[in-house]
Design a protein around this motif. Sequence first.
Motif, PDB file in Angstrom:
ATOM      1  N   ALA A 163      -1.001  21.270  34.293  1.00 51.73           N
ATOM      2  CA  ALA A 163      -0.068  22.356  34.630  1.00 51.73           C
ATOM      3  C   ALA A 163       1.313  22.068  34.061  1.00 51.73           C
ATOM      4  O   ALA A 163       1.693  20.912  33.871  1.00 51.73           O
ATOM      5  CB  ALA A 163       0.027  22.530  36.142  1.00 51.73           C
ATOM      6  N   ARG A 164       2.040  23.139  33.779  1.00 54.26           N
ATOM      7  CA  ARG A 164       3.405  23.008  33.303  1.00 54.26           C
ATOM      8  C   ARG A 164       4.188  24.203  33.804  1.00 54.26           C
ATOM      9  O   ARG A 164       3.717  25.338  33.727  1.00 54.26           O
ATOM     10  CB  ARG A 164       3.434  23.008  31.777  1.00 54.26           C
ATOM     11  CG  ARG A 164       4.816  22.998  31.163  1.00 54.26           C
ATOM     12  CD  ARG A 164       4.714  23.217  29.656  1.00 54.26           C
ATOM     13  NE  ARG A 164       6.012  23.109  28.992  1.00 54.26           N
ATOM     14  CZ  ARG A 164       6.848  24.125  28.854  1.00 54.26           C
ATOM     15  NH1 ARG A 164       6.557  25.308  29.337  1.00 54.26           N
ATOM     16  NH2 ARG A 164       8.007  23.957  28.235  1.00 54.26           N
TER      17      ARG A 164
ATOM     18  N   ASN B   1      -0.468  28.852  36.681  1.00 51.39           N
ATOM     19  CA  ASN B   1       0.107  28.118  35.549  1.00 51.39           C
ATOM     20  C   ASN B   1       0.488  29.032  34.375  1.00 51.39           C
ATOM     21  O   ASN B   1       0.356  28.663  33.218  1.00 51.39           O
ATOM     22  CB  ASN B   1      -0.855  27.014  35.075  1.00 51.39           C
ATOM     23  CG  ASN B   1      -0.126  25.948  34.274  1.00 51.39           C
ATOM     24  OD1 ASN B   1       1.065  25.728  34.484  1.00 51.39           O
ATOM     25  ND2 ASN B   1      -0.818  25.317  33.352  1.00 51.39           N
ATOM     26  N   LEU B   2       0.916  30.247  34.685  1.00 52.26           N
ATOM     27  CA  LEU B   2       1.430  31.112  33.622  1.00 52.26           C
ATOM     28  C   LEU B   2       2.857  30.681  33.305  1.00 52.26           C
ATOM     29  O   LEU B   2       3.611  30.303  34.191  1.00 52.26           O
ATOM     30  CB  LEU B   2       1.403  32.571  34.075  1.00 52.26           C
ATOM     31  CG  LEU B   2       0.008  33.161  34.242  1.00 52.26           C
ATOM     32  CD1 LEU B   2       0.071  34.522  34.913  1.00 52.26           C
ATOM     33  CD2 LEU B   2      -0.666  33.275  32.886  1.00 52.26           C
TER      34      LEU B   2
ATOM     35  N   ASP C 229       7.592  33.010  29.894  1.00 57.31           N
ATOM     36  CA  ASP C 229       7.630  34.231  29.082  1.00 57.31           C
ATOM     37  C   ASP C 229       6.732  35.309  29.694  1.00 57.31           C
ATOM     38  O   ASP C 229       7.165  36.441  29.901  1.00 57.31           O
ATOM     39  CB  ASP C 229       7.216  33.927  27.630  1.00 57.31           C
ATOM     40  CG  ASP C 229       6.003  33.003  27.536  1.00 57.31           C
ATOM     41  OD1 ASP C 229       5.467  32.628  28.602  1.00 57.31           O
ATOM     42  OD2 ASP C 229       5.596  32.671  26.421  1.00 57.31           O
ATOM     43  N   VAL C 230       5.490  34.931  30.023  1.00 63.33           N
ATOM     44  CA  VAL C 230       4.561  35.886  30.638  1.00 63.33           C
ATOM     45  C   VAL C 230       5.107  36.361  31.980  1.00 63.33           C
ATOM     46  O   VAL C 230       5.044  37.545  32.320  1.00 63.33           O
ATOM     47  CB  VAL C 230       3.180  35.233  30.852  1.00 63.33           C
ATOM     48  CG1 VAL C 230       2.157  36.271  31.217  1.00 63.33           C
ATOM     49  CG2 VAL C 230       2.766  34.451  29.637  1.00 63.33           C
ATOM     50  N   GLN C 231       5.666  35.410  32.743  1.00 64.42           N
ATOM     51  CA  GLN C 231       6.186  35.751  34.067  1.00 64.42           C
ATOM     52  C   GLN C 231       7.236  36.852  33.984  1.00 64.42           C
ATOM     53  O   GLN C 231       7.224  37.807  34.749  1.00 64.42           O
ATOM     54  CB  GLN C 231       6.827  34.520  34.715  1.00 64.42           C
ATOM     55  CG  GLN C 231       5.826  33.459  35.113  1.00 64.42           C
ATOM     56  CD  GLN C 231       6.466  32.354  35.955  1.00 64.42           C
ATOM     57  OE1 GLN C 231       7.580  32.496  36.431  1.00 64.42           O
ATOM     58  NE2 GLN C 231       5.754  31.266  36.137  1.00 64.42           N
ATOM     59  N   GLN C 232       8.154  36.697  33.015  1.00 64.52           N
ATOM     60  CA  GLN C 232       9.251  37.655  32.932  1.00 64.52           C
ATOM     61  C   GLN C 232       8.760  39.032  32.520  1.00 64.52           C
ATOM     62  O   GLN C 232       9.194  40.047  33.075  1.00 64.52           O
ATOM     63  CB  GLN C 232      10.314  37.147  31.953  1.00 64.52           C
ATOM     64  CG  GLN C 232      11.150  36.032  32.565  1.00 64.52           C
ATOM     65  CD  GLN C 232      11.946  35.263  31.540  1.00 64.52           C
ATOM     66  OE1 GLN C 232      11.920  35.582  30.356  1.00 64.52           O
ATOM     67  NE2 GLN C 232      12.669  34.267  31.983  1.00 64.52           N
TER      68      GLN C 232
END
Lengths: 344, 357
Positions: free
Chosen positions: A211-212, B327-328, B331-334
Amino acid sequence: MPETSRRGLLFGTAAISAGAFLTACTSNEKKDEPAANDEPAADDKPGKPVTIGFAGPQADHGWLNAINDNARNQAKKYSDVTLDITEGSNDTAAQIGQIDALINKKVDVLVILPADGKALTQAGLKAMRAGIPVINLDRIFADPQAFRCYVGGDNYGMGVNAGNYIGEKLKDKAGATVIELSGPDSLELTKQRTQGFDDALANYPNIKKVARQAADFTVESGQAKMAQLLQAQSKFDALWNHDDDQGVGALRAIDQAGRDGFLMVGGAGAKSAMDAIKADNSVLKATVLYPPIMASSAIDLARALGQGKGVSGMAGLEIPAQVTLFSAVVDKTNIDEYLPQGFS
Amino acid sequence: MKQPASEAQQGGPDAAPAADAAPVPLTKPAGKTPGGSGSRPPLGLRLDFRTLSLLGVLAVLIIVGGATKPDAFLATSNLQLVLTQASIIGVVTVGMTFVITSGGIDLSVGAIVALASVWATTLATQEYGFAGILFTAIIVGLACGLVNGVLIAYGGMAPFIATLAIMASARGLALLITEGNTQIVTLKSVLDLAARDSYILGIPPLVIIFAVVTVVGWLLLNRTTFGRRTIAVGGNAEATRLAGIDVRRQRLYLYLFSGLCCGIAAFMLIVLSGSGQNTNGNLYELDAIAAAIIGGTLLSGGRGTIVGSVLGVLIFTTITNIFALNNLQSDVQQIAKGAIIVAAVLVQSRTARHGEA
């Protein structure tokens, strides 16, 4: 009437005493400040006087603050060096203006830590064309002609060293898992650090990064992102955190969740992290330096440049064109050597 | 005349007697505002369509979270985590809801949280212990709110401009105090408030503070003259003034209240992060405004809902939580966050229109 004035008096007094209390509360002076580490510079005798102009970004967090302090302290060690340091600015236009002013003052050497390396390339070129050699600190200009010498840290190497340190600790453990708390994804240095970390871990086939998450170099974000990572991963063997400032928050989250049984490695080399490593009472066992002491080296090099000398310990008659500092891993075994370099 | 002379000057000749003595006409303008929680609901929560649609969005999120990461998402510890992470921005949003309901805006909330958290964690303040930190955080919040309120209510500045100015200066002052350093809190009594041992019946103390602020905010907005006046000022400030309410004083109180909420939030942030930093509260203003608007508070004023705001905050926090658990990356989150804001508002306005038709 008397009712109102009594109330007014009450609130007035309360407001004044609150104000007095708050004014007394702005101080951050430590009560018993130990004498600063002020050993004399191991260098040659005073030579030709040199005026060094220093332009950096706004010191809005610990590391940049330490850069300014290191530059100032190093300059003070030499009786022949005058340091002309500008008010830091994160605004490219403002920083160009400050550099112009230093060029007009005809300083002997310029040390520039640009707020944005690419954006300030022209300012570096201008100084070089005006005959003022430039030492480019940490954030590199787009054009090598814009500096005489580059001094910086090694973000990729930082990731590599963190990865190898963790790898060596876990190499005998089958199916080991690692997580990463990175800095802001919008910064190139974050990508370099992550790339280095991944490349080093690739040497250890038994270790997998599971995970990161990206925090943004603040304690608050470190706490929030770490809490999420801990919730997501009920078990892991090691954690690399890119930055010790956000690490303060990450350690809070780990503490609040009551988690241990893994190895945590930090980054940058803050004093709080070094103290924790020395105390050895938390999961934080090591930190990978991104040493602000590079500012001291920049002043040394600027002085040598101004006096037309080489650097002692190196055969060249001139100072080198590029100096990349090594990102040492500091753990319990060598903490005492590095503790004085920790920044708050 | 019971009131001092200055009062009469501020609110016009008829303001002083009406302000304290006539609660009856004050309920009128509120009753006229369309829909929402402006009209007096029966005891308990009246679930209007807006609230229902928000609950629907939250339910969908919970299903998504439960389906993608059943073990991590549906754990009690995760519920505690989501609520804790919602609590700080939640308290700020309650204050923001009042300001927006009155037709104003407070862009300085993040900066006030930063300044209060920094001021309350200097080494000098820490010597006064738990009480010193709590007191300083709240007084700094109130003082900033006072400056906002005076500039807007009596200085005649537009809320957007005044709070923008305070945002800049408060951040600057915070930087001046810290000199860019991270101020670490060493007081165990403060830090322990976020420890697992101090949970009361499994509820973290920070969540309890959030709940108390929410209940107080709900009562204040829906059950008091103060709330009626707030809605009235946002609905039509001129008509409210003509009805004999001291609009300027009401505005001052609102920014003071928002400042108070920021002070409380700053204290909570100190407890949670164990530190004070000039970068604290980054972009809180936008998070709080977004949560309030999603919740159904009108940006133009005149309608406000605390329940909606709290649901808005919970939706945002849950989204962040689900993304992190899966674990996204950021960039995807925003991108997804922006899309979900649009979707939530669209769904909501549609349902609301159908509901009212």
